[in-house]
Write a protein that holds these residues in place. Structure first.
Motif, PDB file in Angstrom:
ATOM      1  N   VAL A 112       0.867  -1.191   0.000  1.00  0.00           N
ATOM      2  CA  VAL A 112       0.000   0.000   0.000  1.00  0.00           C
ATOM      3  C   VAL A 112       0.898   1.233   0.000  1.00  0.00           C
ATOM      4  O   VAL A 112       1.653   1.445   0.954  1.00  0.00           O
ATOM      5  N   PRO A 113       0.862   2.070  -1.044  1.00  0.00           N
ATOM      6  CA  PRO A 113       1.729   3.257  -1.095  1.00  0.00           C
ATOM      7  C   PRO A 113       1.473   4.203   0.071  1.00  0.00           C
ATOM      8  O   PRO A 113       0.381   4.235   0.632  1.00  0.00           O
ATOM      9  N   TYR A 114       2.504   4.962   0.419  1.00  0.00           N
ATOM     10  CA  TYR A 114       2.359   5.922   1.505  1.00  0.00           C
ATOM     11  C   TYR A 114       1.229   6.914   1.230  1.00  0.00           C
ATOM     12  O   TYR A 114       0.484   7.282   2.131  1.00  0.00           O
ATOM     13  N   SER A 115       1.119   7.360  -0.020  1.00  0.00           N
ATOM     14  CA  SER A 115       0.080   8.332  -0.353  1.00  0.00           C
ATOM     15  C   SER A 115      -1.305   7.765  -0.092  1.00  0.00           C
ATOM     16  O   SER A 115      -2.206   8.471   0.375  1.00  0.00           O
ATOM     17  N   THR A 116      -1.480   6.468  -0.368  1.00  0.00           N
ATOM     18  CA  THR A 116      -2.772   5.828  -0.120  1.00  0.00           C
ATOM     19  C   THR A 116      -3.052   5.725   1.370  1.00  0.00           C
ATOM     20  O   THR A 116      -4.158   6.023   1.837  1.00  0.00           O
ATOM     21  N   GLY A 117      -2.046   5.290   2.144  1.00  0.00           N
ATOM     22  CA  GLY A 117      -2.218   5.184   3.586  1.00  0.00           C
ATOM     23  C   GLY A 117      -2.532   6.518   4.225  1.00  0.00           C
ATOM     24  O   GLY A 117      -3.407   6.627   5.097  1.00  0.00           O
ATOM     25  N   LEU A 118      -1.835   7.559   3.789  1.00  0.00           N
ATOM     26  CA  LEU A 118      -2.085   8.887   4.343  1.00  0.00           C
ATOM     27  C   LEU A 118      -3.447   9.426   3.914  1.00  0.00           C
ATOM     28  O   LEU A 118      -4.107  10.139   4.676  1.00  0.00           O
ATOM     29  N   ALA A 119      -3.863   9.079   2.690  1.00  0.00           N
ATOM     30  CA  ALA A 119      -5.197   9.488   2.243  1.00  0.00           C
ATOM     31  C   ALA A 119      -6.265   8.836   3.118  1.00  0.00           C
ATOM     32  O   ALA A 119      -7.253   9.486   3.500  1.00  0.00           O
ATOM     33  N   SER A 192      -0.974  16.002  -3.909  1.00  0.00           N
ATOM     34  CA  SER A 192      -2.003  15.937  -4.945  1.00  0.00           C
ATOM     35  C   SER A 192      -2.522  14.516  -5.114  1.00  0.00           C
ATOM     36  O   SER A 192      -3.731  14.274  -5.203  1.00  0.00           O
ATOM     37  N   THR A 193      -1.587  13.552  -5.146  1.00  0.00           N
ATOM     38  CA  THR A 193      -1.973  12.143  -5.245  1.00  0.00           C
ATOM     39  C   THR A 193      -2.781  11.709  -4.027  1.00  0.00           C
ATOM     40  O   THR A 193      -3.775  10.981  -4.150  1.00  0.00           O
ATOM     41  N   THR A 194      -2.352  12.174  -2.856  1.00  0.00           N
ATOM     42  CA  THR A 194      -3.071  11.837  -1.619  1.00  0.00           C
ATOM     43  C   THR A 194      -4.512  12.345  -1.672  1.00  0.00           C
ATOM     44  O   THR A 194      -5.457  11.631  -1.310  1.00  0.00           O
ATOM     45  N   LEU A 195      -4.685  13.568  -2.156  1.00  0.00           N
ATOM     46  CA  LEU A 195      -6.031  14.136  -2.253  1.00  0.00           C
ATOM     47  C   LEU A 195      -6.890  13.389  -3.268  1.00  0.00           C
ATOM     48  O   LEU A 195      -8.096  13.220  -3.066  1.00  0.00           O
ATOM     49  N   MET A 196      -6.270  12.925  -4.345  1.00  0.00           N
ATOM     50  CA  MET A 196      -7.026  12.161  -5.335  1.00  0.00           C
ATOM     51  C   MET A 196      -7.549  10.865  -4.723  1.00  0.00           C
ATOM     52  O   MET A 196      -8.687  10.468  -4.956  1.00  0.00           O
ATOM     53  N   HIS A 197      -6.697  10.197  -3.928  1.00  0.00           N
ATOM     54  CA  HIS A 197      -7.150   8.994  -3.231  1.00  0.00           C
ATOM     55  C   HIS A 197      -8.254   9.333  -2.234  1.00  0.00           C
ATOM     56  O   HIS A 197      -9.234   8.594  -2.092  1.00  0.00           O
ATOM     57  N   ALA A 198      -8.081  10.441  -1.511  1.00  0.00           N
ATOM     58  CA  ALA A 198      -9.074  10.833  -0.512  1.00  0.00           C
ATOM     59  C   ALA A 198     -10.423  11.112  -1.164  1.00  0.00           C
ATOM     60  O   ALA A 198     -11.470  10.719  -0.639  1.00  0.00           O
ATOM     61  N   ARG A 199     -10.401  11.766  -2.322  1.00  0.00           N
ATOM     62  CA  ARG A 199     -11.653  12.048  -3.015  1.00  0.00           C
ATOM     63  C   ARG A 199     -12.344  10.766  -3.454  1.00  0.00           C
ATOM     64  O   ARG A 199     -13.577  10.687  -3.486  1.00  0.00           O
ATOM     65  N   ALA A 200     -11.554   9.734  -3.794  1.00  0.00           N
ATOM     66  CA  ALA A 200     -12.146   8.448  -4.170  1.00  0.00           C
ATOM     67  C   ALA A 200     -12.901   7.825  -3.007  1.00  0.00           C
ATOM     68  O   ALA A 200     -13.884   7.104  -3.200  1.00  0.00           O
ATOM     69  N   LEU A 201     -12.444   8.114  -1.783  1.00  0.00           N
ATOM     70  CA  LEU A 201     -13.104   7.565  -0.596  1.00  0.00           C
ATOM     71  C   LEU A 201     -14.277   8.425  -0.142  1.00  0.00           C
ATOM     72  O   LEU A 201     -15.096   7.979   0.661  1.00  0.00           O
TER      73      LEU A 201
END
Length: 334
Positions: A112-119, A192-201
């Motif tokens: 699980v990438p860091y950006s995903t975990g942080l999102a 930016s990547t983190t926010l994209m993951h967060a928006r998916a959730l």
């Protein structure tokens, strides 16, 4: 490239856990007499029930965590995922609960990438805050004069959700980072990547179910305040008790640089219980037991999970080493 060795990490985590245990021991010793008097009055039966309600809180939040992982396309074994989730509780007393990001280090070892975990953590924080806001509003049924406090948080959350859902927000962050250059560019791309993951959730079809889970989970601990208060003649009703818990947690969240809202949460909870007609010793007793059965119980459970992951969870040498450059975007190019 600099690495964080497993042995160094284990030593650092062990020292951290021992420091937390020492801090808890000193706190208990400082308030030992009052704490034991509170337990004697409230009773072990009520204390046990409040601990079970805290466990229900953790179980519901872990269920939500599993939903996040599934929605983002990651399959982590349930037992390991539970340990990873609980491990974050060990560092709940860090300012702003930033230490709970330790979960991302362990999730990285499961792909699980860091950006995903942080999102996931970002969305969890946001939904928890929204749920606590809802619970705090319960107190307005009895105290109309406190409505302004809830209104401030409602406005902030509404603005935050609007910015998060705006389709151009990630692009704007990336553009700003490139304009600044250097580390800022890497950090902006990562955010930016983190926010994209967060928006998916946070799509509207997913927002309401996970918000309901958050309200139920934190509401369980609010019920715990009512269970404790029921030991006294001037016990407030269930709705008011849940509102007291919610507003006290909001006060702690506002003091973001205080570890777990220490001090602010206790002061607000005690003050609100006094307004319900409880005496100062009774209000203090409820507050002490509540924080022990919610905050410090969580820290203890988290510390056990953290140590298990380090010494029995297969994260030792030869499994995967953590690169410092992975934790700080943009450093690899420096």
């Amino acid at each position: 490239m600099q690495r964080i060795s497993p042995r160094w990490r284990q030593g650092a985590i062990t020292v951290t856990v021992l420091a937390l245990v020492g801090y808890l021991a000193l706190s208990v010793m400082a308030d030992g007499d009052r704490l034991m008097e509170a337990v004697a009055v409230i009773g072990w039966g009520r204390l046990s029930l409040v601990l079970l309600l805290s466990l229900a809180n953790y179980a519901l939040r872990f269920w939500r965590w599993q939903l996040y992982l599934g929605w983002l396309g990651h399959a982590v074994p349930a037992w390991r995922s539970l340990l990873v989730y609980l491990s974050g509780f060990a560092l709940t007393v860090s300012p702003g609960k930033a230490g709970e990001a330790v979960r991302c280090l362990y999730l990285r070892r499961d792909g699980v990438p860091y950006s995903t975990g942080l999102a996931m953590m970002f969305v969890e924080r946001l939904l928890d805050l929204l749920a606590i806001l809802v619970l705090a509003s319960f107190i307005l049924l009895s105290r109309q004069d406190l409505s302004w406090t809830v209104g401030i948080f409602a406005i902030c959350l509404a603005v935050g959700l609007a910015v998060l859902h705006h389709r151009h927000t990630p692009d704007l962050l990336t553009a700003m980072g490139r304009r600044l250059g250097g580390r800022a560019a890497g950090a902006a791309d990562w955010l930016s990547t983190t926010l994209m993951h967060a928006r998916a959730l946070l799509g509207w079809s997913r927002l309401m179910p996970i918000l309901l889970i958050a309200i139920l989970s934190w509401g369980a601990e609010g019920v715990g305040v009512w269970v404790l208060a029921s030991a006294f003649p001037a016990s407030p009703d269930l709705v008011f008790s849940i509102g007291v818990y919610g507003l006290a947690i909001l006060a702690g969240a506002a003091a973001v640089f205080l570890p777990a809202g220490l001090g602010g949460t206790e002061a607000v909870m005690t003050g609100l219980l006094l307004t319900a007609g409880l005496t100062l010793p009774e209000a203090v007793a409820i507050t002490l037991i509540c924080r022990l059965a919610t905050l410090w119980f969580a820290v203890g459970v988290g510390a056990a999970a953290l140590l298990w992951l380090e010494y029995r969870g297969g994260d030792g040498e030869g499994v995967h080493e953590t690169h410092v450059s992975e934790l700080h975007p943009g450093e690899a190019s420096q």
